[in-house]
Design an enzyme around this catalytic site. Structure first.
Site, PDB file in Angstrom:
ATOM      1  N   HIS A  55       0.831  -1.221   0.000  1.00 55.07           N
ATOM      2  CA  HIS A  55       0.000   0.000   0.000  1.00 55.07           C
ATOM      3  C   HIS A  55       0.864   1.270   0.000  1.00 55.07           C
ATOM      4  O   HIS A  55       0.554   2.241   0.686  1.00 55.07           O
ATOM      5  CB  HIS A  55      -0.953   0.015   1.213  1.00 55.07           C
ATOM      6  N   ASN A 128     -10.192  -2.824   2.664  1.00 54.28           N
ATOM      7  CA  ASN A 128      -9.929  -2.856   1.221  1.00 54.28           C
ATOM      8  C   ASN A 128     -11.224  -2.557   0.480  1.00 54.28           C
ATOM      9  O   ASN A 128     -12.293  -2.481   1.089  1.00 54.28           O
ATOM     10  CB  ASN A 128      -9.427  -4.248   0.813  1.00 54.28           C
ATOM     11  N   TYR A 342       0.771  -4.151  11.627  1.00 50.53           N
ATOM     12  CA  TYR A 342       0.542  -2.763  11.206  1.00 50.53           C
ATOM     13  C   TYR A 342       1.223  -1.759  12.136  1.00 50.53           C
ATOM     14  O   TYR A 342       2.003  -0.932  11.672  1.00 50.53           O
ATOM     15  CB  TYR A 342      -0.952  -2.487  11.006  1.00 50.53           C
TER      16      TYR A 342
END
Ligand code: NDP
Length: 501
Positions: A55, A128, A342
């Protein structure tokens, strides 16, 4: 002197020149004592932070969540407390595989990340534009991403690696079908849905827990490019999403999405698995709408462009681990993996205290005992209360926000529901939604993406398509044969042309 502000060093001292290096004589070498030159050059070397491994290319804007329905029966989160309640938010959309310089209008899954600055802390959805993902187990995530990135020797993306992996992981079939369908290239971020994808949970004031899926449906309507249209756009601009999103917000055409949830009572998850064969926590499967209808929550609107792309979007850090009282996790294995990976990516990319950067800083008070480390902006704690428990007025816990206990039980092991589940019915339900022309485009896109892949891998993947629907496998075979002929024709034409020269 003009009325413009005085140029200073980063330490605040006024600067006499920003034009000429300090040298010995007119042509002499530059002096080491020209510290401001050194500072300027050193700064330039540090203008980039590591781009995200996935990303990397993104576009974002600020906006507002407005709650239009009452879901307090499911969640005590303050963000849902009253109809008409508004919460400031940030959205970042992205492609997955391409690096920062990649073209926007490429066929890829899009990231759909949202940060809600609620009065009880930040709540992030790191979703997403697809309701499912390629894999269901965090062990598979780094390997899957390797197949989407560059081959170590050729430094090119490898169709062989992608199809080798996909054909060995049939749980990916659902996501592959979505990716290769018309929805694989939205024309811009406003023309696509967003999904939290994972199963999360909501819990209410009575301590009841519900499993939940988050859905954001575009109010602009779906609009997608064919491969040919996308190629034309990319040949003119690699920044078509940035142009579109930035432009529509500057012009006051604010994009909006309806926000829905699907809700499953906590104790129903076992029954769902017994009935359907799918785990309610399997990221490669959806919950059918007929069984779990969409429940409206509100609307999100993006209405403010960032002032500075780097500080607002590049440094934005979205974590599925950011939940607030009334929202919780689930045993979804991929979610559990992302809860670690993350925030860890952000610590690595933008520093230990990345959540104190302005874009990530909660709008509610932040009081904790994590000390020191890089970029601890605004960490002004009571100097005597730097440990806990203490007798000097430091922040204390609030048992009233304790979430109800999870009812997880079972034997510790490495379970493989990938191997056991039915991976074909849901792609079949999707395939059956496509009209004939859409199916033909799907076959052609798949055949195009499979060029150069060894036959034994193609055969393995075609067998999966056959299991979804014999017409699916047959359609891709025909498209492959057609493309083979076109390629042969093209090379014939080229060699004829070469001979004629
Ligand atoms: P429904 O028949 O009730 O709804 C179909 C769903 O498919 C809609 O959400 C629609 O989104 C979406 N859709 C249509 N075309 C595409 C596409 N090319 N790519 C991705 N999504 C698309 O669905 P069911 O719940 O019975 O599920 C049937 C199949 O629909 C599933 O197997 C799954 O593949 C797909 N789907 C299901 C979702 C779910 O949460 N149940 C969510 C999204 C897809 P829209 O309304 O925006 O047009």
């Amino acid at each position: 002197m003009t009325d413009r502000p005085r140029l200073t060093t980063t330490a605040g001292a006024p600067l006499s020149s920003n034009q000429n290096a300090k040298t010995v004589g007119r042509n002499g070498p530059v002096l080491l004592e020209d510290y401001q030159l050194i500072e300027k050059l050193a700064h330039q070397n540090r203008e980039r932070v590591p781009e995200r491994v996935v990303h990397a290319k993104g576009w974002g804007a600020y906006g507002t969540l407005t709650v239009t329905e009452d879901i307090t029966r499911y969640s005590r989160a303050k963000v849902f407390a009253k109809i008409g309640g508004q919460t400031e938010m940030l959205a970042r959309f992205s492609t997955v595989a391409g690096e920062q310089g990649a073209a926007d209008a490429e066929r890829d899954v899009r990231g759909f990340s949202l940060k809600f600055y609620t009065e009880e802390g930040n709540w992030d959805i790191v979703g997403n534009n697809t309701p499912v993902f390629f894999v269901a187990d965090p062990y598979k995530f780094p390997d899957f991403i390797h197949t989407q990135k560059r081959h170590p020797r050729t430094n090119l993306r490898s169709a062989t690696a992608m199809w080798d992996f996909w054909s060995l992981c049939p749980e990916s079939l659902h996501q592959v079908t979505i990716l290769m369908s018309d929805r694989g290239i939205p024309v811009d971020p406003s023309r696509m849905n967003g999904y939290g994808s994972h199963t999360f949970s909501l819990w209410n004031d009575q301590g009841e827990r519900f499993w939940v899926k988050f859905h954001f449906k575009t109010k602009q309507g779906h609009k997608t490019f064919t491969n040919e249209e996308a190629e034309k756009v990319i040949s003119k601009s690699r920044e078509s999403y940035q142009e579109a999103l930035y432009g529509m917000i500057e012009e006051g055409r604010f994009p909006k999405w309806d926000f829905f949830i699907q809700v499953m009572p906590e104790l129903e998850a076992d029954e769902f698995e017994k009935k359907t064969g799918w785990s309610a926590f399997d990221l490669t499967k959806v919950w059918p709408h007929a069984d779990y209808p969409l429940i409206k929550v509100g609307e999100i609107e993006l209405n403010r462009n960032p002032e500075n792309y780097f500080t607002d979007i590049e440094q934005s850090a979205f974590n599925p681990s950011n939940v607030v009282p009334g929202i919780g996790f689930s045993p979804d294995k991929m979610l559990q993996g992302r809860l670690f990976s993350y925030p860890d990516a952000h610590r690595y990319r933008i520093g230990t205290h990345y959540e104190s950067l302005p874009v990530n800083k909660p709008r509610s008070p932040v009081n904790h005992y994590n000390r020191d480390g890089t970029t601890p902006f605004g960490l002004r704690t009571n100097p005597d209360a730097y440990y806990e428990p203490n007798s000097f007025g430091g922040p204390v816990e609030d048992p009233s926000v304790a979430e109800p206990p999870h009812r997880y039980s079972g034997e510790v092991g490495r379970y493989d529901y990938r191997g056991e589940a039915d991976h074909y019915s849901q792609p079949r339900a999707l395939f059956n939604l496509f009209d004939d022309a859409h199916k033909q485009r799907l076959f052609a896109t798949l055949a195009g993406a499979m060029q150069g892949v060894p036959q034994f891998i193609l055969d393995r993947q075609l067998a999966h398509f056959d299991k979804v629907d014999p017409a699916y496998g047959a359609g891709v075979r025909e498209a492959l044969a057609r493309q083979g002929k076109d390629d042969a024709q093209a090379s014939l034409t080229t060699s004829h042309a070469a001979a004629a020269e």
